[in-house]
Design a protein around this motif. Structure first.
Motif, PDB file in Angstrom:
ATOM      1  N   PHE A   1      39.989  81.484  63.754  1.00 58.36           N
ATOM      2  CA  PHE A   1      41.387  81.086  63.577  1.00 58.36           C
ATOM      3  C   PHE A   1      42.332  82.162  64.103  1.00 58.36           C
ATOM      4  O   PHE A   1      43.373  81.847  64.672  1.00 58.36           O
ATOM      5  N   LEU A   2      41.972  83.421  63.919  1.00 57.49           N
ATOM      6  CA  LEU A   2      42.813  84.510  64.416  1.00 57.49           C
ATOM      7  C   LEU A   2      42.967  84.433  65.933  1.00 57.49           C
ATOM      8  O   LEU A   2      44.053  84.678  66.462  1.00 57.49           O
ATOM      9  N   ASP A   3      41.885  84.087  66.615  1.00 52.89           N
ATOM     10  CA  ASP A   3      41.927  83.990  68.076  1.00 52.89           C
ATOM     11  C   ASP A   3      42.876  82.895  68.562  1.00 52.89           C
ATOM     12  O   ASP A   3      43.320  82.933  69.706  1.00 52.89           O
ATOM     13  N   HIS A   4      43.195  81.930  67.712  1.00 48.47           N
ATOM     14  CA  HIS A   4      44.063  80.820  68.112  1.00 48.47           C
ATOM     15  C   HIS A   4      45.399  80.822  67.373  1.00 48.47           C
ATOM     16  O   HIS A   4      46.168  79.869  67.504  1.00 48.47           O
ATOM     17  N   THR A   5      45.675  81.887  66.618  1.00 45.14           N
ATOM     18  CA  THR A   5      46.949  82.003  65.910  1.00 45.14           C
ATOM     19  C   THR A   5      47.964  82.675  66.822  1.00 45.14           C
ATOM     20  O   THR A   5      47.700  83.719  67.400  1.00 45.14           O
TER      21      THR A   5
ATOM     22  N   HIS B   1      54.516  79.820  57.323  1.00 47.09           N
ATOM     23  CA  HIS B   1      54.485  79.037  58.563  1.00 47.09           C
ATOM     24  C   HIS B   1      53.476  79.684  59.490  1.00 47.09           C
ATOM     25  O   HIS B   1      53.566  80.873  59.790  1.00 47.09           O
ATOM     26  N   VAL B   2      52.514  78.895  59.950  1.00 48.07           N
ATOM     27  CA  VAL B   2      51.480  79.378  60.864  1.00 48.07           C
ATOM     28  C   VAL B   2      51.575  78.571  62.146  1.00 48.07           C
ATOM     29  O   VAL B   2      51.642  77.340  62.106  1.00 48.07           O
ATOM     30  N   TYR B   3      51.611  79.281  63.273  1.00 47.86           N
ATOM     31  CA  TYR B   3      51.645  78.643  64.583  1.00 47.86           C
ATOM     32  C   TYR B   3      50.315  78.888  65.281  1.00 47.86           C
ATOM     33  O   TYR B   3      49.874  80.031  65.394  1.00 47.86           O
ATOM     34  N   VAL B   4      49.679  77.807  65.728  1.00 51.56           N
ATOM     35  CA  VAL B   4      48.399  77.899  66.432  1.00 51.56           C
ATOM     36  C   VAL B   4      48.550  77.260  67.808  1.00 51.56           C
ATOM     37  O   VAL B   4      49.488  76.495  68.058  1.00 51.56           O
ATOM     38  N   ASP B   5      47.596  77.565  68.702  1.00 49.27           N
ATOM     39  CA  ASP B   5      47.709  77.108  70.084  1.00 49.27           C
ATOM     40  C   ASP B   5      47.100  75.743  70.358  1.00 49.27           C
ATOM     41  O   ASP B   5      47.239  75.215  71.451  1.00 49.27           O
ATOM     42  N   ASP B   6      46.447  75.140  69.378  1.00 48.63           N
ATOM     43  CA  ASP B   6      45.780  73.861  69.620  1.00 48.63           C
ATOM     44  C   ASP B   6      45.764  73.030  68.341  1.00 48.63           C
ATOM     45  O   ASP B   6      45.571  73.558  67.246  1.00 48.63           O
TER      46      ASP B   6
ATOM     47  N   LEU C   1      42.979  74.148  59.772  1.00 51.11           N
ATOM     48  CA  LEU C   1      43.759  74.902  58.783  1.00 51.11           C
ATOM     49  C   LEU C   1      44.313  73.970  57.712  1.00 51.11           C
ATOM     50  O   LEU C   1      44.366  74.333  56.535  1.00 51.11           O
ATOM     51  N   ASN C   2      44.721  72.788  58.119  1.00 48.92           N
ATOM     52  CA  ASN C   2      45.230  71.815  57.159  1.00 48.92           C
ATOM     53  C   ASN C   2      44.163  71.472  56.129  1.00 48.92           C
ATOM     54  O   ASN C   2      44.448  71.341  54.935  1.00 48.92           O
ATOM     55  N   ALA C   3      42.915  71.363  56.565  1.00 45.95           N
ATOM     56  CA  ALA C   3      41.820  71.057  55.643  1.00 45.95           C
ATOM     57  C   ALA C   3      41.587  72.209  54.654  1.00 45.95           C
ATOM     58  O   ALA C   3      41.127  71.983  53.539  1.00 45.95           O
ATOM     59  N   GLN C   4      41.933  73.421  55.063  1.00 45.85           N
ATOM     60  CA  GLN C   4      41.728  74.591  54.207  1.00 45.85           C
ATOM     61  C   GLN C   4      43.016  75.055  53.510  1.00 45.85           C
ATOM     62  O   GLN C   4      43.045  76.117  52.891  1.00 45.85           O
TER      63      GLN C   4
ATOM     64  N   ILE D   1      51.922  74.199  59.029  1.00 39.84           N
ATOM     65  CA  ILE D   1      51.150  74.519  60.218  1.00 39.84           C
ATOM     66  C   ILE D   1      51.812  73.842  61.413  1.00 39.84           C
ATOM     67  O   ILE D   1      52.128  72.643  61.361  1.00 39.84           O
ATOM     68  N   HIS D   2      52.017  74.609  62.470  1.00 43.69           N
ATOM     69  CA  HIS D   2      52.679  74.095  63.663  1.00 43.69           C
ATOM     70  C   HIS D   2      51.814  74.368  64.890  1.00 43.69           C
ATOM     71  O   HIS D   2      51.121  75.385  64.946  1.00 43.69           O
TER      72      HIS D   2
END
Length: 167
Positions: free
Chosen positions: A43-47, A62-67, A74-77, A98-99
């Protein structure tokens, strides 16, 4: 007396120091450290970024991810992350949002591991004697010896990193 209080008091004595900016930077680093402890390297690699702030009397993360795949995971967790955030870091998160990042933000990976490149430029640049003297002069305003040495070390690391980045 807490080290952070001594730090704030000492920094306030340094001419031109912006205590509000320093507190903001310290909070940003606290949130980043917390996020690193909450999720796996995958997750860190895609945050792209993480923010924690109060809005309308509620604490939001607020967490921004690339995909969108990572957003769904993340929503599941979501509830586990909120619970761990409280248990391990004392941060009670009311809303976990999550965005999926867009535009050039999507390519920024501040938490990425070695697969996305080195965390800091290599090799680290050396400082001139004038730069070291400037740092020593700036830090001399700090009366607490332990804090002064830590401040000098941080300033040296920061300046070396910035010089390496310009290469």
């Amino acid at each position: 007396m807490k080290l952070s209080a001594i730090f704030d008091e000492s920094v306030a004595k340094i001419p031109g120091a912006d205590l509000a900016q320093l507190k903001k930077a310290r909070r940003v680093e606290t949130v980043r450290r917390m996020w690193r402890g909450l999720v796996s390297q995958m997750f860190l690699d895609h945050t792209n970024s993480v923010f924690v702030f109060d809005k309308d009397g509620r604490r939001e993360m607020h967490v921004y991810v690339d995909d969108s795949i990572f957003a769904a995971e993340l929503n599941a967790q979501r509830e586990i992350i909120k619970w761990r955030c409280l248990e391990e870091y004392g941060e009670a998160i009311d809303d976990f949002l999550i965005h999926v990042s867009r535009g050039h933000y999507k390519d920024q990976h501040p938490f990425a591991g070695p697969a996305h490149g080195p965390c800091a430029p290599e090799p680290c640049a050396q400082l001139t004697s004038e730069e070291e003297a400037q740092i020593a002069c700036t830090a001399s305003a700090i009366p607490d010896e332990r804090l002064r040495k830590a401040f000098e070390k941080a300033m040296i690391s920061d300046m070396r990193w910035k010089k390496s980045e310009k290469r």
